[in-house]
Design a protein around this motif. Structure first.
Motif, mmCIF file in Angstrom:
data_model
loop_
_atom_site.group_PDB
_atom_site.id
_atom_site.type_symbol
_atom_site.label_atom_id
_atom_site.label_comp_id
_atom_site.label_asym_id
_atom_site.label_seq_id
_atom_site.Cartn_x
_atom_site.Cartn_y
_atom_site.Cartn_z
ATOM 1 N N ARG A 1 34.049 14.314 -3.458
ATOM 2 C CA ARG A 1 34.574 13.756 -4.719
ATOM 3 C C ARG A 1 36.070 14.044 -4.904
ATOM 4 N NH1 ARG A 1 35.934 11.491 -8.190
ATOM 5 N NH2 ARG A 1 35.001 10.704 -10.124
ATOM 6 N N ASP A 2 36.598 14.907 -4.032
ATOM 7 C CA ASP A 2 38.036 15.206 -4.060
ATOM 8 C C ASP A 2 38.829 14.321 -3.106
ATOM 9 O OD1 ASP A 2 37.609 17.236 -5.875
ATOM 10 O OD2 ASP A 2 37.516 18.802 -4.330
ATOM 11 N N TRP A 3 38.162 13.491 -2.341
ATOM 12 C CA TRP A 3 38.874 12.682 -1.350
ATOM 13 C C TRP A 3 39.733 11.625 -2.031
ATOM 14 C CZ3 TRP A 3 34.343 11.636 2.636
ATOM 15 C CH2 TRP A 3 33.957 12.856 3.200
ATOM 16 N N LYS A 4 40.604 11.015 -1.219
ATOM 17 C CA LYS A 4 41.574 10.072 -1.773
ATOM 18 C C LYS A 4 40.996 8.655 -1.853
ATOM 19 C CE LYS A 4 45.392 12.846 -0.168
ATOM 20 N NZ LYS A 4 46.061 13.269 1.071
ATOM 21 N N LEU A 5 41.535 7.909 -2.782
ATOM 22 C CA LEU A 5 41.051 6.551 -2.999
ATOM 23 C C LEU A 5 41.500 5.606 -1.889
ATOM 24 C CD1 LEU A 5 39.661 4.593 -5.095
ATOM 25 C CD2 LEU A 5 41.997 4.009 -5.778
ATOM 26 N N SER B 1 39.818 2.143 -1.859
ATOM 27 C CA SER B 1 39.802 0.921 -2.666
ATOM 28 C C SER B 1 38.648 0.961 -3.667
ATOM 29 C CB SER B 1 39.697 -0.326 -1.777
ATOM 30 O OG SER B 1 40.012 -1.493 -2.525
ATOM 31 N N VAL B 2 38.504 -0.118 -4.394
ATOM 32 C CA VAL B 2 37.457 -0.263 -5.405
ATOM 33 C C VAL B 2 36.796 -1.623 -5.211
ATOM 34 C CG1 VAL B 2 38.485 1.242 -7.144
ATOM 35 C CG2 VAL B 2 39.213 -1.153 -7.002
ATOM 36 N N ILE C 1 29.665 -0.840 -9.829
ATOM 37 C CA ILE C 1 31.107 -0.763 -9.643
ATOM 38 C C ILE C 1 31.343 0.489 -8.818
ATOM 39 C CG2 ILE C 1 31.505 0.365 -11.884
ATOM 40 C CD1 ILE C 1 34.163 -1.401 -11.954
ATOM 41 N N ARG D 1 46.338 4.251 6.267
ATOM 42 C CA ARG D 1 47.748 4.043 5.896
ATOM 43 C C ARG D 1 48.606 3.725 7.112
ATOM 44 N NH1 ARG D 1 48.406 8.986 1.414
ATOM 45 N NH2 ARG D 1 47.088 7.993 -0.187
ATOM 46 N N ARG E 1 49.325 8.218 -5.533
ATOM 47 C CA ARG E 1 48.236 7.551 -4.797
ATOM 48 C C ARG E 1 47.327 8.551 -4.068
ATOM 49 N NH1 ARG E 1 44.825 5.321 -3.192
ATOM 50 N NH2 ARG E 1 44.439 3.170 -2.526
ATOM 51 N N ASP E 2 47.776 9.815 -4.049
ATOM 52 C CA ASP E 2 46.954 10.879 -3.452
ATOM 53 C C ASP E 2 46.081 11.585 -4.484
ATOM 54 O OD1 ASP E 2 48.093 10.403 -0.979
ATOM 55 O OD2 ASP E 2 49.603 11.984 -1.200
ATOM 56 N N TRP E 3 46.214 11.246 -5.736
ATOM 57 C CA TRP E 3 45.463 11.950 -6.770
ATOM 58 C C TRP E 3 43.968 11.644 -6.672
ATOM 59 C CZ3 TRP E 3 49.060 10.910 -11.629
ATOM 60 C CH2 TRP E 3 50.289 11.544 -11.412
ATOM 61 N N LYS E 4 43.198 12.440 -7.385
ATOM 62 C CA LYS E 4 41.737 12.316 -7.292
ATOM 63 C C LYS E 4 41.191 11.265 -8.251
ATOM 64 C CE LYS E 4 41.333 17.035 -5.734
ATOM 65 N NZ LYS E 4 41.507 18.415 -6.211
ATOM 66 N N LEU E 5 40.062 10.718 -7.867
ATOM 67 C CA LEU E 5 39.446 9.667 -8.669
ATOM 68 C C LEU E 5 38.813 10.221 -9.942
ATOM 69 C CD1 LEU E 5 38.549 6.608 -8.674
ATOM 70 C CD2 LEU E 5 36.339 7.484 -7.899
ATOM 71 N N ILE E 6 39.153 9.594 -11.069
ATOM 72 C CA ILE E 6 38.474 9.893 -12.334
ATOM 73 C C ILE E 6 37.371 8.859 -12.569
ATOM 74 C CG2 ILE E 6 38.772 10.023 -14.843
ATOM 75 C CD1 ILE E 6 41.698 11.003 -14.218
ATOM 76 N N SER E 7 37.722 7.588 -12.531
ATOM 77 C CA SER E 7 36.709 6.548 -12.674
ATOM 78 C C SER E 7 37.262 5.202 -12.226
ATOM 79 C CB SER E 7 36.197 6.470 -14.120
ATOM 80 O OG SER E 7 35.004 5.697 -14.177
ATOM 81 N N VAL E 8 36.454 4.191 -12.368
ATOM 82 C CA VAL E 8 36.809 2.819 -11.996
ATOM 83 C C VAL E 8 36.424 1.899 -13.154
ATOM 84 C CG1 VAL E 8 36.588 3.108 -9.497
ATOM 85 C CG2 VAL E 8 34.548 2.601 -10.865
ATOM 86 N N ILE F 1 40.652 -5.271 -11.226
ATOM 87 C CA ILE F 1 39.745 -4.166 -10.916
ATOM 88 C C ILE F 1 40.638 -2.962 -10.690
ATOM 89 C CG2 ILE F 1 39.582 -4.779 -8.455
ATOM 90 C CD1 ILE F 1 36.548 -3.839 -8.748
ATOM 91 N N ARG F 2 40.220 -1.814 -11.227
ATOM 92 C CA ARG F 2 41.147 -0.707 -11.379
ATOM 93 C C ARG F 2 40.523 0.642 -11.072
ATOM 94 N NH1 ARG F 2 42.893 -0.987 -17.493
ATOM 95 N NH2 ARG F 2 43.901 -2.870 -16.703
ATOM 96 N N ALA F 3 41.372 1.554 -10.706
ATOM 97 C CA ALA F 3 40.951 2.939 -10.536
ATOM 98 C C ALA F 3 41.819 3.808 -11.418
ATOM 99 C CB ALA F 3 41.094 3.369 -9.085
ATOM 100 N N LEU G 1 43.129 7.581 -11.647
ATOM 101 C CA LEU G 1 43.280 8.787 -10.832
ATOM 102 C C LEU G 1 43.960 9.870 -11.673
ATOM 103 C CD1 LEU G 1 44.839 7.115 -7.631
ATOM 104 C CD2 LEU G 1 42.411 7.328 -8.229
ATOM 105 N N VAL H 1 45.768 2.515 -11.583
ATOM 106 C CA VAL H 1 46.218 1.526 -10.600
ATOM 107 C C VAL H 1 45.272 0.332 -10.699
ATOM 108 C CG1 VAL H 1 47.454 3.019 -8.991
ATOM 109 C CG2 VAL H 1 44.982 2.907 -8.855
ATOM 110 N N TRP I 1 44.382 -3.942 -9.375
ATOM 111 C CA TRP I 1 44.581 -5.039 -8.433
ATOM 112 C C TRP I 1 43.877 -6.281 -8.977
ATOM 113 C CZ3 TRP I 1 42.893 -0.124 -7.301
ATOM 114 C CH2 TRP I 1 43.748 0.662 -6.511
ATOM 115 N N ALA J 1 39.525 -5.495 -4.384
ATOM 116 C CA ALA J 1 40.905 -5.357 -4.854
ATOM 117 C C ALA J 1 41.809 -6.306 -4.081
ATOM 118 C CB ALA J 1 41.367 -3.915 -4.666
#
Lengths: 167, 167
Positions: free
Chosen positions: A37-41, A43-44, A54, A68, B37-44, B54-56, B58, B83, B85, B105
């Motif tokens: 859950r700490d990994w980087k995004l 896409s969605v 979702i 990248r 862009r390296d931050w952690k996911l909160i939600s979508v 469609i968004r994330a 972070l 973020v 798209w 996205a």
């Protein structure tokens, strides 16, 4: 084969065609890393239809660096997780903004994982495939060749990854 | 006030009501951290309608720790980025799976940021609000009180944050 397991990572829908691959008699065990859950995004996405979720696709550092850098083939150690939640209208948001427009993450559905190890998972294109009902449950994929790899062959040219990195 | 800027972070839609707050004559400058862009996911989320994105969402480590700990008030230094798209049907995915169900996205739209500094951004509930056309452009929000804070008051009880952490 279940519709939920097929089309791992991006889709989660059943495959369109139904070729059957040889079962891998000795499938390596896969468990979900504790820090996923700490990994980087990456896409969605939203999957409509029966899934109606979702989702976010996250990667560990190896996977995200490969994305990248535009890697054609992902290195061993790359891990990609698909987390998904029920596709849920937000009454709170809609009320605030006076429009029916907002859909958010509701209850979690399940978690899917791909792990790259070219030798270990040679039978399925170098990727191991797994699905977890939640973070602390075992992998429920018993037949990755037919449940997962079959559909992922549609994107063999991108190392079997449906998801593109969202810049 | 533009529809895109209002409802920062979660919504991006215009406010339902239209009260006007005093303009903050001296708005602190905000720039987008290079590592967002390296931050952690909160939600979508998916915003339909005119936004059709469609968004994330972070968060930096301070923000994500606060979310995970159920903080009532976020500490100074918390930063949350949205973020987004273009909400884009995936012909490739649909073809593979034989159904019109997949939305991914597409092209990036814009980037929005909230920064917590209770003193610096006292005029807008302790949060600074910004929007960037892309990663290397300046903040385009000129009137955060009316463009952003006005709508976020609907969720004052959650420290003005629409987005909940998706477990």
């Amino acid at each position: 084969m279940t519709a939920v397991v097929s089309g791992l990572i991006l889709i989660g829908g059943a495959c369109f065609s139904s070729a059957v691959y040889a079962r891998n008699a000795d499938i390596p065990a896969i468990s979900l890393p504790g820090d996923y859950r700490d990994w980087k995004l990456i896409s969605v996405a939203h999957e409509a239809g029966a899934l109606n979720d979702i989702r976010a696709i996250l990667g560990n550092d190896v996977a995200v660096a490969a994305y990248r850098n535009g890697a054609q083939t992902f290195p061993d150690g790359a891990m990609i997780v698909r987390v998904a939640w029920a596709y849920t209208p937000s009454e709170e948001n809609n009320r605030t903004f006076g429009r029916e427009q907002s859909f958010i993450a509701g209850e979690p559905t399940n978690i899917q994982l791909m792990i790259k190890d070219a030798e270990k998972f040679k039978a399925t294109g170098g990727w191991g495939y797994a699905q977890f009902a939640s973070a602390n449950t075992p992998n429920s994929v018993k037949d990755p060749a037919n449940q997962c790899f079959h559909c992922h062959q549609a994107v063999q040219s991108r190392d079997y990854l449906f998801t593109r990195y969202a810049r």
